[in-house]
Write a protein that holds these residues in place. Structure first.
Motif, PDB file in Angstrom:
ATOM      1  N   HIS A 197       2.062   5.111   9.076  1.00  0.00           N
ATOM      2  CA  HIS A 197       2.926   5.662  10.119  1.00  0.00           C
ATOM      3  C   HIS A 197       2.692   7.151  10.275  1.00  0.00           C
TER       4      HIS A 197
ATOM      5  N   TYR B 127      -7.327   0.914   8.164  1.00  0.00           N
ATOM      6  CA  TYR B 127      -6.412   1.575   7.222  1.00  0.00           C
ATOM      7  C   TYR B 127      -5.827   0.572   6.223  1.00  0.00           C
ATOM      8  N   TRP B 128      -6.635  -0.337   5.730  1.00  0.00           N
ATOM      9  CA  TRP B 128      -6.159  -1.397   4.837  1.00  0.00           C
ATOM     10  C   TRP B 128      -5.617  -0.856   3.515  1.00  0.00           C
ATOM     11  N   ASP B 129      -6.067   0.330   3.091  1.00  0.00           N
ATOM     12  CA  ASP B 129      -5.622   0.869   1.808  1.00  0.00           C
ATOM     13  C   ASP B 129      -4.434   1.818   1.946  1.00  0.00           C
ATOM     14  N   TYR B 130      -3.895   1.958   3.149  1.00  0.00           N
ATOM     15  CA  TYR B 130      -2.729   2.815   3.363  1.00  0.00           C
ATOM     16  C   TYR B 130      -1.452   2.015   3.123  1.00  0.00           C
ATOM     17  N   THR B 131      -0.417   2.702   2.668  1.00  0.00           N
ATOM     18  CA  THR B 131       0.900   2.078   2.630  1.00  0.00           C
ATOM     19  C   THR B 131       1.485   2.177   4.050  1.00  0.00           C
ATOM     20  N   PRO B 132       2.491   1.379   4.376  1.00  0.00           N
ATOM     21  CA  PRO B 132       3.075   1.498   5.721  1.00  0.00           C
ATOM     22  C   PRO B 132       3.561   2.913   6.027  1.00  0.00           C
ATOM     23  N   LYS B 133       4.111   3.588   5.035  1.00  0.00           N
ATOM     24  CA  LYS B 133       4.598   4.953   5.254  1.00  0.00           C
ATOM     25  C   LYS B 133       3.439   5.882   5.611  1.00  0.00           C
ATOM     26  N   HIS B 134       2.334   5.816   4.852  1.00  0.00           N
ATOM     27  CA  HIS B 134       1.191   6.682   5.140  1.00  0.00           C
ATOM     28  C   HIS B 134       0.537   6.322   6.467  1.00  0.00           C
TER      29      HIS B 134
END
Length: 140
Positions: free
Chosen positions: A84, A75-82
Motif C-alpha cells: 500500500h 510485489y510478491w515479497d511485500y506485506t500488504p502494508k508495504h
C-alpha cells in the motif's frame, strides 16, 4: 413484536403512535413512515431499500484486478502494508483510495509525533525543604 401486529392494534385504536414507537423501539416519526409505506406497498414496502444496491464509491473491478496482479507477481515479497505504501502517490491508484489514505483522513495520530500525554516528562517531586522561588519561603 412484529410491525404488522402493532399496526393491526394501531388501526383498531388500541395503541397510540407513541406507544407503538415504544414497543418497536423506534421514533414516532419512523412509525409514521412505516405506516405510510405499509399502507402503500404492503409488507414489501417495509424491506430495506438499500439492500441489493451497489455502493457509489466502488473501485472499478479492472483497477482491483490490476492491483491484485501486481501484488501477486511484481510485489510478491511485500506485506500488504508495504505494498500500500508503494502504491500511494502512483497515478493509477484510484482517487477515492488516495483520498481515503490521505493524512487528513487518518483517524490515528502521526507515528513520528509523540502522543500528547507523554510529550512532557513528569516532573520529579521537590525535595524536602525546597525554597519557593516566588515567595522565598521554605516549603516542607
Amino acid at each position: 413484536m412484529k410491525f404488522e401486529d402493532v399496526y393491526s392494534r394501531r388501526t383498531a385504536d388500541k395503541l397510540t403512535q407513541e406507544q407503538a414507537a415504544e414497543i418497536l423501539g423506534v421514533s414516532v416519526r419512523t412509525v409514521r413512515r412505516w405506516e405510510d409505506r405499509f399502507e402503500a406497498d404492503g409488507a414489501e414496502g417495509l424491506y430495506d431499500r438499500r439492500l441489493g444496491k451497489l455502493a457509489n464509491n466502488r473501485v472499478p473491478t479492472d483497477t482491483v484486478m490490476e492491483m491484485l496482479t501486481l501484488f501477486d507477481s511484481k510485489y510478491w515479497d511485500y506485506t500488504p502494508k508495504h505494498f500500500h505504501e508503494k502504491l500511494v502517490g502512483t497515478p493509477w491508484l484510484h482517487p477515492k483510495l488516495q483520498l481515503a489514505t490521505s493524512d487528513a483522513a487518518k483517524p490515528w495520530p502521526d507515528p513520528a509525533r509523540p502522543p500528547t500525554w507523554s510529550s512532557s516528562p513528569q516532573a520529579a517531586p521537590p525535595p524536602d525543604g525546597w525554597r519557593d522561588a516566588a515567595s522565598g519561603r521554605v516549603q516542607s
